[in-house]
Design a protein around this motif. Structure first.
Motif, PDB file in Angstrom:
ATOM      1  N   LEU A  81      93.811  10.630  53.137  1.00  0.00           N
ATOM      2  CA  LEU A  81      94.524   9.521  53.101  1.00  0.00           C
ATOM      3  C   LEU A  81      93.246   8.243  52.600  1.00  0.00           C
ATOM      4  O   LEU A  81      91.917   8.690  52.839  1.00  0.00           O
ATOM      5  N   THR A  82      93.576   7.387  51.841  1.00  0.00           N
ATOM      6  CA  THR A  82      92.735   6.509  51.537  1.00  0.00           C
ATOM      7  C   THR A  82      93.022   5.053  51.891  1.00  0.00           C
ATOM      8  O   THR A  82      94.137   4.743  51.544  1.00  0.00           O
ATOM      9  N   ALA A  83      92.108   4.584  52.329  1.00  0.00           N
ATOM     10  CA  ALA A  83      92.201   3.074  52.861  1.00  0.00           C
ATOM     11  C   ALA A  83      91.212   2.133  51.639  1.00  0.00           C
ATOM     12  O   ALA A  83      89.922   2.579  51.732  1.00  0.00           O
ATOM     13  N   GLU A  84      91.846   1.168  51.152  1.00  0.00           N
ATOM     14  CA  GLU A  84      90.964   0.234  50.459  1.00  0.00           C
ATOM     15  C   GLU A  84      91.072  -0.994  51.011  1.00  0.00           C
ATOM     16  O   GLU A  84      92.163  -1.421  51.310  1.00  0.00           O
ATOM     17  N   LEU A  85      89.977  -1.851  50.808  1.00  0.00           N
ATOM     18  CA  LEU A  85      90.028  -3.207  51.437  1.00  0.00           C
ATOM     19  C   LEU A  85      90.705  -4.235  50.277  1.00  0.00           C
ATOM     20  O   LEU A  85      90.610  -3.814  48.992  1.00  0.00           O
ATOM     21  N   HIS A  86      91.258  -4.924  50.865  1.00  0.00           N
ATOM     22  CA  HIS A  86      91.920  -6.115  49.934  1.00  0.00           C
ATOM     23  C   HIS A  86      90.940  -6.786  49.145  1.00  0.00           C
ATOM     24  O   HIS A  86      89.811  -7.022  49.716  1.00  0.00           O
ATOM     25  N   PRO A  87      90.989  -7.043  47.945  1.00  0.00           N
ATOM     26  CA  PRO A  87      90.211  -7.905  47.003  1.00  0.00           C
ATOM     27  C   PRO A  87      89.534  -9.143  47.746  1.00  0.00           C
ATOM     28  O   PRO A  87      88.313  -9.466  47.510  1.00  0.00           O
ATOM     29  N   ALA A  88      90.402  -9.844  48.453  1.00  0.00           N
ATOM     30  CA  ALA A  88      89.988 -11.142  49.067  1.00  0.00           C
ATOM     31  C   ALA A  88      89.113 -10.801  50.495  1.00  0.00           C
ATOM     32  O   ALA A  88      88.517 -11.771  51.351  1.00  0.00           O
ATOM     33  N   ARG A  90      86.650  -9.439  53.232  1.00  0.00           N
ATOM     34  CA  ARG A  90      84.840  -9.344  53.358  1.00  0.00           C
ATOM     35  C   ARG A  90      84.561  -7.856  53.609  1.00  0.00           C
ATOM     36  O   ARG A  90      85.520  -7.182  53.954  1.00  0.00           O
ATOM     37  N   ASP A  91      83.425  -7.636  53.101  1.00  0.00           N
ATOM     38  CA  ASP A  91      82.978  -6.274  53.249  1.00  0.00           C
ATOM     39  C   ASP A  91      82.568  -5.631  54.569  1.00  0.00           C
ATOM     40  O   ASP A  91      81.908  -6.435  55.300  1.00  0.00           O
ATOM     41  N   PRO A  92      83.211  -4.600  55.152  1.00  0.00           N
ATOM     42  CA  PRO A  92      82.653  -4.251  56.498  1.00  0.00           C
ATOM     43  C   PRO A  92      81.089  -3.975  56.501  1.00  0.00           C
ATOM     44  O   PRO A  92      80.726  -3.494  55.542  1.00  0.00           O
ATOM     45  N   THR A  93      80.493  -3.843  57.730  1.00  0.00           N
ATOM     46  CA  THR A  93      79.329  -3.682  57.765  1.00  0.00           C
ATOM     47  C   THR A  93      79.224  -2.288  57.889  1.00  0.00           C
ATOM     48  O   THR A  93      80.260  -1.270  58.015  1.00  0.00           O
ATOM     49  N   ARG A  94      78.110  -1.673  57.651  1.00  0.00           N
ATOM     50  CA  ARG A  94      77.816  -0.203  57.877  1.00  0.00           C
ATOM     51  C   ARG A  94      78.346   0.447  59.142  1.00  0.00           C
ATOM     52  O   ARG A  94      78.810   1.587  59.253  1.00  0.00           O
ATOM     53  N   ALA A  95      78.324  -0.210  60.057  1.00  0.00           N
ATOM     54  CA  ALA A  95      78.720   0.230  61.700  1.00  0.00           C
ATOM     55  C   ALA A  95      80.176   0.154  61.681  1.00  0.00           C
ATOM     56  O   ALA A  95      80.809   0.781  62.662  1.00  0.00           O
ATOM     57  N   ASP A  96      81.019  -0.807  60.893  1.00  0.00           N
ATOM     58  CA  ASP A  96      82.453  -0.905  60.999  1.00  0.00           C
ATOM     59  C   ASP A  96      83.299   0.292  60.520  1.00  0.00           C
ATOM     60  O   ASP A  96      84.157   0.746  60.910  1.00  0.00           O
ATOM     61  N   TRP A  97      82.637   1.244  59.342  1.00  0.00           N
ATOM     62  CA  TRP A  97      83.263   1.990  58.726  1.00  0.00           C
ATOM     63  C   TRP A  97      83.498   3.367  59.904  1.00  0.00           C
ATOM     64  O   TRP A  97      84.656   3.967  59.358  1.00  0.00           O
ATOM     65  N   PRO A  98      82.577   3.564  60.447  1.00  0.00           N
ATOM     66  CA  PRO A  98      83.185   4.967  61.630  1.00  0.00           C
ATOM     67  C   PRO A  98      84.018   4.440  62.419  1.00  0.00           C
ATOM     68  O   PRO A  98      85.018   5.172  62.654  1.00  0.00           O
ATOM     69  N   GLU A  99      84.148   3.107  62.804  1.00  0.00           N
ATOM     70  CA  GLU A  99      85.239   2.720  63.753  1.00  0.00           C
ATOM     71  C   GLU A  99      86.568   2.448  63.001  1.00  0.00           C
ATOM     72  O   GLU A  99      87.668   3.245  63.619  1.00  0.00           O
ATOM     73  N   ILE A 100      86.625   2.259  61.693  1.00  0.00           N
ATOM     74  CA  ILE A 100      87.833   2.084  60.922  1.00  0.00           C
ATOM     75  C   ILE A 100      88.262   3.676  60.625  1.00  0.00           C
ATOM     76  O   ILE A 100      89.598   3.801  60.935  1.00  0.00           O
ATOM     77  N   VAL A 122      87.484  14.668  58.347  1.00  0.00           N
ATOM     78  CA  VAL A 122      86.137  14.107  57.766  1.00  0.00           C
ATOM     79  C   VAL A 122      86.486  12.795  57.214  1.00  0.00           C
ATOM     80  O   VAL A 122      87.600  12.730  56.329  1.00  0.00           O
ATOM     81  N   ALA A 123      85.730  11.608  57.389  1.00  0.00           N
ATOM     82  CA  ALA A 123      85.840  10.276  56.524  1.00  0.00           C
ATOM     83  C   ALA A 123      84.772  10.218  55.745  1.00  0.00           C
ATOM     84  O   ALA A 123      83.672  10.391  56.330  1.00  0.00           O
ATOM     85  N   VAL A 124      84.942   9.924  54.490  1.00  0.00           N
ATOM     86  CA  VAL A 124      83.963   9.793  53.431  1.00  0.00           C
ATOM     87  C   VAL A 124      83.935   8.405  53.006  1.00  0.00           C
ATOM     88  O   VAL A 124      85.039   7.772  52.376  1.00  0.00           O
ATOM     89  N   HIS A 125      82.777   7.838  53.045  1.00  0.00           N
ATOM     90  CA  HIS A 125      82.802   6.218  52.213  1.00  0.00           C
ATOM     91  C   HIS A 125      81.842   6.342  51.189  1.00  0.00           C
ATOM     92  O   HIS A 125      80.557   6.051  51.378  1.00  0.00           O
ATOM     93  N   SER A 126      82.059   6.705  50.016  1.00  0.00           N
ATOM     94  CA  SER A 126      81.204   6.920  48.833  1.00  0.00           C
ATOM     95  C   SER A 126      81.336   5.969  47.792  1.00  0.00           C
ATOM     96  O   SER A 126      80.588   6.061  46.923  1.00  0.00           O
ATOM     97  N   ARG A 127      82.647   5.274  48.061  1.00  0.00           N
ATOM     98  CA  ARG A 127      82.861   4.305  46.878  1.00  0.00           C
ATOM     99  C   ARG A 127      83.317   2.833  47.366  1.00  0.00           C
ATOM    100  O   ARG A 127      83.461   2.786  48.729  1.00  0.00           O
ATOM    101  N   PRO A 128      82.445   1.970  46.877  1.00  0.00           N
ATOM    102  CA  PRO A 128      82.578   0.567  47.451  1.00  0.00           C
ATOM    103  C   PRO A 128      84.279   0.310  47.902  1.00  0.00           C
ATOM    104  O   PRO A 128      85.122   0.268  47.300  1.00  0.00           O
ATOM    105  N   ARG A 129      84.165  -0.368  48.913  1.00  0.00           N
ATOM    106  CA  ARG A 129      85.439  -0.936  49.781  1.00  0.00           C
ATOM    107  C   ARG A 129      86.483  -0.010  49.854  1.00  0.00           C
ATOM    108  O   ARG A 129      87.681  -0.268  49.749  1.00  0.00           O
ATOM    109  N   ARG A 130      86.056   1.344  50.125  1.00  0.00           N
ATOM    110  CA  ARG A 130      87.237   2.210  50.095  1.00  0.00           C
ATOM    111  C   ARG A 130      86.771   3.358  51.075  1.00  0.00           C
ATOM    112  O   ARG A 130      85.524   3.771  51.227  1.00  0.00           O
ATOM    113  N   LEU A 131      87.733   3.864  51.965  1.00  0.00           N
ATOM    114  CA  LEU A 131      87.404   5.095  52.984  1.00  0.00           C
ATOM    115  C   LEU A 131      88.286   6.264  52.578  1.00  0.00           C
ATOM    116  O   LEU A 131      89.424   5.881  52.346  1.00  0.00           O
TER     117      LEU A 131
END
Length: 193
Positions: A81-88, A90-100, A122-131
């Motif tokens: 599964l890939t979740a990407e942020l909408h272009p508009a 805001r960027d989540p904080t480093r602490a937000d990604w594990p919760e997401i 496993v959840a990987v956040h290695s690209r900007p605005r993508r999980l």
């Protein structure tokens, strides 16, 4: 939509944006969350794993239970599964990604607070605005991890709740009229129709 696959190397390479080389000794530091049973299973050694070791770990249930299949007889157990942020948004904080990651895993049926025999993910956040969330749907007992139906609807609703709770939605006054509700874009890779 991406089809489910048999080996974890393919979705992990897509998540990282580069091929996985077995001789690459770099520790994969972009893992933001994982299945709850991993700590007791590895005694903490997973903190120093390379991408190839993570792929091998996700592939282990397939090797242990080679004939496991879902209710339709499909034996491709890896879900990506890939979740990407909408272009508009805001960027989540480093602490937000594990919760997401954990919230998407819970809503995809990969983990449950009342079930200690859930599948590996496993959840990987290695690209900007993508999980990227990669899971092997084979449980430790060899059965298939049940998932909500329809999965896509559950994940879209959860994406909206996450965007609201974490304040990822931008102010309409600064972005103009938006045709869609910004936040997390629907995760779709690995989902079947």
């Amino acid at each position: 939509m991406w089809p489910r696959t048999l080996h974890a190397g393919e979705p992990l390479e897509d998540a990282l944006g580069h091929p996985i080389a077995p001789e690459d000794e770099r520790v994969l530091r972009s893992v933001v969350a994982h299945w709850d049973g991993l700590g007791s299973y590895t005694l903490g050694e997973h903190r120093h794993w390379t991408a190839a070791q993570w792929a091998e770990h996700l592939d282990d249930p397939t090797l242990e239970h080679p004939f496991a299949a879902d209710e339709h007889g499909i034996r491709s157990p890896l879900l990506h599964l890939t979740a990407e942020l909408h272009p508009a948004a805001r960027d989540p904080t480093r602490a937000d990604w594990p919760e997401i990651a954990r919230r998407f895993a819970r809503n995809a049926g990969l983990t449950s607070p009342v079930d200690d025999q859930t599948c590996r993910w496993v959840a990987v956040h290695s690209r900007p605005r993508r999980l990227d969330l990669i899971a092997n749907l084979i449980r430790p007992d060899g059965t298939w991890q049940p998932q909500p139906h329809p999965l896509l609807r559950h994940l879209v609703a959860e994406g909206r709740r996450i965007a609201t709770k974490l304040g990822l939605r931008p102010n309409r006054a600064t972005t103009g009229a938006l045709t869609t509700a910004p936040g997390l874009v629907t995760p779709t890779r690995g989902l079947r129709r």
